[in-house]
Design a protein around this motif. Sequence first.
Motif: not given
Lengths: 284, 284
Positions: B6-19, B68-77
């Motif tokens: 969820v979130g296909l930016g620098l971090l999400g994208g890099s994790f996807s490629l690494a995994i 982004p951090m504020n979105v994740m706090v809303e997405q975790i539940q």
Amino acid sequence: MNICVVGLGLLGGSFSLAIQKVHKRARIIGVDRNTAHANKALELGIAHEIESFETGVAKADLVILATPMNVMVEQIQPALDHIQDRAIVVDLGSTKKDICEACVSHPKRGRYVALHPIAGTENSGPEAAFGELMEGKMMILCDTEKCDADALQYIELMMQALQMNISYMNSTEHDLHIAYVSHLSHISSFALGLTVLEKEKNEKNIFAMAGSGFSSTVRIAKSSPEMWAPIFEQNAGNISEALEAYIQKLKEFKDIIDERAKEKSLKEMRKANEIRRVLQGIPQ
Amino acid sequence: MNICVVGLGLLGGSFSLAIQKVHKRARIIGVDRNTAHANKALELGIAHEIESFETGVAKADLVILATPMNVMVEQIQPALDHIQDRAIVVDLGSTKKDICEACVSHPKRGRYVALHPIAGTENSGPEAAFGELMEGKMMILCDTEKCDADALQYIELMMQALQMNISYMNSTEHDLHIAYVSHLSHISSFALGLTVLEKEKNEKNIFAMAGSGFSSTVRIAKSSPEMWAPIFEQNAGNISEALEAYIQKLKEFKDIIDERAKEKSLKEMRKANEIRRVLQGIPQ
């Protein structure tokens, strides 16, 4: 051709190595109060012989001063006193106003060209020197209207042979702008390193949490205190002004953070992002 | 195995490629509100299909939140609400206290592992992603006593497969220390960039005078405002404390400079030089 390099550290050493690539027959006369540095410079081919200041300067066609800034301000007059009539003296210092003022009335003022190479690393000493440090970097020439035409032309030619770009500036203007663009970033880095070291007594937290962003911002906190203390002293007025502006900006950020003012925070960071365009024009 | 990023930016994208390098048969389900990012992610092989949040999460064995951090706090539940019983949710956020608190009472809390990878660059978006970003970097796991044993073990194994080092921390402690070691250096860089841009309206002075020291200290002023504003908001208390300490340190430096107190200046810089030893332990 005899070139006397006074101060065999990172900058003096790197210049010596670079000049030897373009002046194959240059003989480098090294001068350094630190015997260990002098011996290391001989070993590394940075100098071909070691002499006292007076003897080295008297034998040279070109004298390169590359000692700490306070020492150079004291050396510029004696250097001009002892050179041969047509020899040239340059300095590689990070402040320019004091050293230009120190010799403004010297009868041989025309033989002096004030230089500031925008090149360096956080390392110091002759072992840190390397012949490619200057390539593609900027060399600022100050107060060139006071130089003899032949001395100026020779130095301009040499800097181009060293693949440096040249810009010209008044020494007073130089010191003001360099306070913002270079000196301030060093203090911000020293202060950041100290703040984190003082908070994180247990360094395992730093190891666990520090990434490339932290490394990048504190890299120049490794810089030589012996080189920087005299620079801060000589450019105190301008640096104090720059620090005041920086502290003010940080207080604004703190207010934004205390107020959770997200829109203002976004706006400030977007303005800061403009540095991306500026950085593209700066050689690394 | 289905992995929902969820979130296909620098971090999400890099994790996807690494995994995908360690899980050859992983199917990546991408979720992104930004259609251009979603399409780019498909094109770059970061995602194999694009789904809505609810559908993507419901199909996944592992959900990686990288918004982004504020979105994740809303997405975790909602993420925990919609996952299959044995699926796992992780987040890659830079603050940990708020997100851990947001789901502390959720019946599926045990399926969530709070992560903070100490890895990033100043660039953002799917084009900035690369599969090697995580290699050799630190992954901080927070509040792991609240995780189901199998979920924790799986994530620990995956992080090791990704060649990451693991450290454990309480989420409250994490947020305090990260304010000093990471968040502060970003603000120092943003503020430095702004101070110089505001002073040097004529950018030719920056080009002429900026060296690698300046570039290094302002590099992370290029970072994404959209990523950082929510971090500053969520960790406001700790960052404010860190900024206060930093401003205090800068004022001390300013006093030293105003007083031309060279010995004190040398002493402070020598202390700051200790960062050299610390930096040797940090992966670049």
